[in-house]
Structure formats: structure tokens, C-alpha cells
Enzyme design. Structure first.
Site, PDB file in Angstrom:
ATOM      1  CB  CYS A 111      -0.936  -0.057   1.295  1.00 53.90           C
ATOM      2  SG  CYS A 111      -1.774   1.593   1.354  1.00 53.90           S
ATOM      3  CB  CYS A 118      -4.411  14.188   2.263  1.00 55.03           C
ATOM      4  SG  CYS A 118      -5.679  13.946   1.036  1.00 55.03           S
ATOM      5  N   GLY A 169      -2.709  10.511   1.009  1.00 51.90           N
ATOM      6  CA  GLY A 169      -2.666  11.291  -0.386  1.00 51.90           C
ATOM      7  C   GLY A 169      -3.888  10.761  -1.140  1.00 51.90           C
ATOM      8  CD  GLU A 170      -7.941  11.650  -4.567  1.00 50.16           C
ATOM      9  OE1 GLU A 170      -8.767  11.103  -3.721  1.00 50.16           O
ATOM     10  OE2 GLU A 170      -7.863  10.915  -5.688  1.00 50.16           O
ATOM     11  CB  SER A 201      -8.005   4.039  -3.307  1.00 50.64           C
ATOM     12  OG  SER A 201      -8.996   4.377  -2.625  1.00 50.64           O
ATOM     13  CB  SER A 224     -12.835   6.685  -0.474  1.00 47.81           C
ATOM     14  OG  SER A 224     -11.888   5.718  -0.731  1.00 47.81           O
ATOM     15  CG  LEU A 225     -20.114   6.348  -2.196  1.00 51.51           C
ATOM     16  CD1 LEU A 225     -20.001   7.386  -3.219  1.00 51.51           C
ATOM     17  CD2 LEU A 225     -21.329   5.336  -2.908  1.00 51.51           C
ATOM     18  CG  ASN A 300      -8.903   0.398  11.530  1.00 56.19           C
ATOM     19  OD1 ASN A 300      -8.880  -0.695  12.134  1.00 56.19           O
ATOM     20  ND2 ASN A 300      -8.560   0.661  10.404  1.00 56.19           N
TER      21      ASN A 300
HETATM   22  S1  SF4 Z   1      -9.023   9.477   3.020  1.00 51.94           S
HETATM   23 FE1  SF4 Z   1      -7.741   9.437   1.325  1.00 51.94          FE
HETATM   24  S2  SF4 Z   1      -8.607  11.593   0.485  1.00 51.94           S
HETATM   25 FE2  SF4 Z   1      -9.331  11.589   2.471  1.00 51.94          FE
HETATM   26  S3  SF4 Z   1      -7.810  12.614   3.543  1.00 51.94           S
HETATM   27 FE3  SF4 Z   1      -7.266  10.672   3.922  1.00 51.94          FE
HETATM   28  S4  SF4 Z   1      -5.883  10.273   2.374  1.00 51.94           S
HETATM   29 FE4  SF4 Z   1      -6.650  12.118   1.952  1.00 51.94          FE
END
Ligand code: SF4
Length: 361
Positions: A111, A118, A169-170, A201, A224-225, A300
């Protein structure tokens, strides 16, 4: 040592093959050296110019003079009771990011992260509480993979079989570098991994999902809905205010039309927030628009969490409802919880604490 004019040396791994070729042309060196260098960088994952032993010393010196080699280094590793290994990596500029190795009986998954911090600040995510610093380069993502692959071999004698780009991160906000990294990882001249072993993702950036469709990608996409209800989603994912559920739906339809790839919807089940029958109904309605599978993820919590994970009964009932609507559902148990390596837990803990304290009134 800098170049004339005090310029920083460029990381050699920012160069593509044509750039390397042009370096050798300008240096009046043999052109087949470009292929050798490229192989050292991306097939053999070299960590320095000194490792490029089939290049003459003069060539290695010339490379050293012109380029840097911004490798990432292991800062710290933690091993979970379930054998998951979380690693903190130090980047060349001192920033810390994290990556995770998730081994099972006969496969192992890396991963990896795509950004330092982010910008999307999802409320349930530890990374989201960190200040966004910068995007990772393709080479930094590649290094994650190489180092985690080594951990899989050394600790568990496993080959790295899968990569999930769902760490810090995105990914779609670092589109170019992520696409370049995947290109290198899947190319014959690189690690030659099959794209269907890779999953990206996203929190759901419609324009970029459509762009992936236009590029006719071969890797997997998960969104990620977490809820199909706009009000609820905006309350936990600020990005939803700009890109609401309807826009994500349209983007996924477009993506499927172009690629015929069945996407995965990630759904973090949060107690008394998105785990009721109405939530399941809204999700089922959303899923009617395209082929998909749903991963229900165990949440979690930590000492700062706003949410709790759903109980077992509720989780089962939620999944059963979706299945009764002929949807494919997997309930995912989290791995590496004891070392904060599970979904949404990746963050340099010290920063989280500082941020949480700073946010207090
Ligand atoms: S879930 Fe993903 S998009 Fe949302 S803050 Fe965390 S790392 Fe960023």
C-alpha cells in the site's frame, strides 16, 4: 555540489528515456548507455550511480556530476501481530511518508502513498489531519514499491503480487506522477507487473475519473464513497461539497463505458452514521447505475476519532441487504491495527497529535 549558477542537480529519475538518450548524445558517449542506465533505474531499481557496474567509471562520474539520485530511505518499521509491516520513509527533503506491506499466505500487497499529507481532510482519516506539503514524484512512489517488495522477500519469502495506491494522499490530485509511476511499474522496461494487480483508490474527483476513462487504463479503480447521501458525505468528506455524489455517479458511468472495468466502492462502516437500512438502500440505488463491487471496511478508531466502528450485527445486516439486491459485497477486516497501519490510520503520529491539539479551542 551544484551546477553552474548554483542550480540544483536534477533527479535523474525525472528524465524519460529520450532525455537520457539526449544526454548521451550531447556527451558524445555511446548511445546504448541510455538503455543501460534506464534499465538500472527502473528494472533493477538501482539506489546510486555506483551500482551501475556495467558503465565505465567516466560515464558514472559524468552522470554523478549532472544529476542527483533522490532515493527514499527507511526511517522506521513496525511489525504487526498479523505480520503487516508499516514503514516510515524519509524523503530526500526530510519529509516522512508511510507505506504498508500486507502479506497473506500466498500473496503480498504494497500500500503506497502519493502525497505528503493530504489536502482533502476527510474527517475519519489520520492523513487528512496532516497539512498537505507536496506531491510525491513517480520515482518516490517507485521506491516505495521496491523497498516494500524487498521486505516481502526478506521477511516472508513472498513475491510482491499486488499494489494498492491508497496510502497517504489523493492519487488523482497527483495525476501525472501517479500515471508515470504505474507506467514504469507495468512496463517491460520496468518492473513488468500486470496492471490488473494495481488498484488506485480515489475520494472521487469526477473530472479525473473521466480522464482515466479517456486514457483507457488497465488498472483497477476504487472510489471511497462511504455514503451515497450528499449531506452525510459532505459532513465527513469536504471534497463532496465540490464534487457531489451525482457527479461521481456520472463519472463512474462514463469510466465504465470507456474501460469496461468494474469499479470497487469502498464503504467505511461508521456506527450510527452510515450503517442503517436507509443508508444501505441509498447505496444500493447508487450501485444500480454501473457494475461494481462493494468493500465494506471495518473502521479503526483512535483516541482522537469522531466515530466508532459498527457492531458485527449491524455490519452483517448491512451486507445482507446489499446482497439481497444482487450486489457483490466483501467485508474487509482491517490489517495492522495495532501499529496504526490500517485504512485511514497512516500518519506521522507526532503530527496528528500536534494538529489535534492546535485544533482545540
Ligand atoms: S481518506 Fe484519502 S483522500 Fe481522504 S484525507 Fe485521507 S488520504 Fe486524503
Amino acid at each position: 555540489m551544484g551546477l553552474p549558477g548554483n542550480q540544483q542537480k536534477q533527479d535523474i529519475r525525472e528524465l524519460n528515456y529520450t532525455d537520457i538518450l539526449s544526454f548521451f548524445t550531447k556527451s558524445n558517449d555511446k548511445l546504448f548507455r541510455a538503455k543501460q542506465v534506464y534499465e538500472w533505474l527502473w528494472k533493477k531499481g538501482a539506489a546510486s550511480f555506483d551500482e551501475m557496474t556495467n558503465l565505465p567509471k567516466e560515464t558514472r562520474n559524468a552522470l554523478q556530476q549532472h544529476f542527483s539520485f533522490n532515493r527514499i530511505a527507511i526511517e522506521k518499521t513496525q511489525q504487526s501481530k498479523d505480520r503487516t509491516i508499516k514503514t516510515a520513509f524519509r524523503l530526500h527533503d526530510g519529509e516522512i511518508i508511510e507505506g504498508v506491506l500486507i502479506p497473506t499466505e500466498n500473496r503480498s500487497t504494497a500500500c503506497i502513498s502519493t502525497q505528503v499529507g493530504c489536502p482533502l481532510a476527510c474527517k475519519f482519516c489520520a492523513t487528512g489531519s496532516l497539512k498537505f506539503k507536496r506531491n510525491l514524484s513517480a520515482a518516490e512512489m517507485f521506491d516505495h514499491v521496491i523497498l516494500i517488495r524487498k521486505q516481502a522477500q526478506e521477511n516472508y519469502r513472498l513475491t510482491l503480487t499486488n499494489i494498492v495506491i491508497m496510502g497517504m494522499g489523493e492519487p488523482l490530485l497527483n495525476y501525472e506522477n501517479v500515471m508515470r509511476a504505474i507506467g514504469i511499474i507495468t512496463s517491460k522496461e520496468g518492473l513488468d507487473m500486470s496492471p490488473d494487480r494495481i488498484t488506485v483508490s480515489t475520494a472521487g474527483i469526477p473530472k479525473m475519473i473521466k480522464m482515466l476513462g479517456d486514457e483507457n487504463i488497465k488498472f483497477n479503480l476504487s472510489v471511497s464513497l462511504h455514503t451515497a447521501n450528499d449531506i452525510k458525505r459532505s459532513s465527513i468528506m469536504p471534497v463532496n461539497k465540490r464534487h457531489p455524489v451525482e457527479a461521481i455517479k456520472d463519472a463512474i458511468i462514463y469510466f465504465y463505458q470507456k474501460t469496461h472495468i468494474r469499479i470497487t466502492l469502498e464503504y467505511l462502516l461508521l456506527d450510527n452514521f452510515n450503517d442503517g437500512l436507509n443508508d444501505a438502500k441509498e447505496l444500493a440505488l447508487f450501485c444500480k447505475n454501473f457494475p461494481c463491487k462493494i468493500n465494506i471496511i471495518e473502521y479503526n478508531s483512535n483516541e482522537y476519532s469522531l466515530f466508532k466502528k459498527s457492531g458485527e450485527q449491524k455490519t452483517k445486516a448491512f451486507a445482507a441487504f446489499l446482497e439481497s439486491k444482487n450486489l457483490i459485497v466483501n467485508i474487509r477486516k482491517s490489517r495492522g491495527k495495532d501499529i496504526d497501519a490500517a485504512c485511514g490510520q497512516l500518519a506521522n503520529k507526532k503530527h496528528v497529535v500536534i494538529r489535534q491539539l492546535a485544533d482545540e479551542p
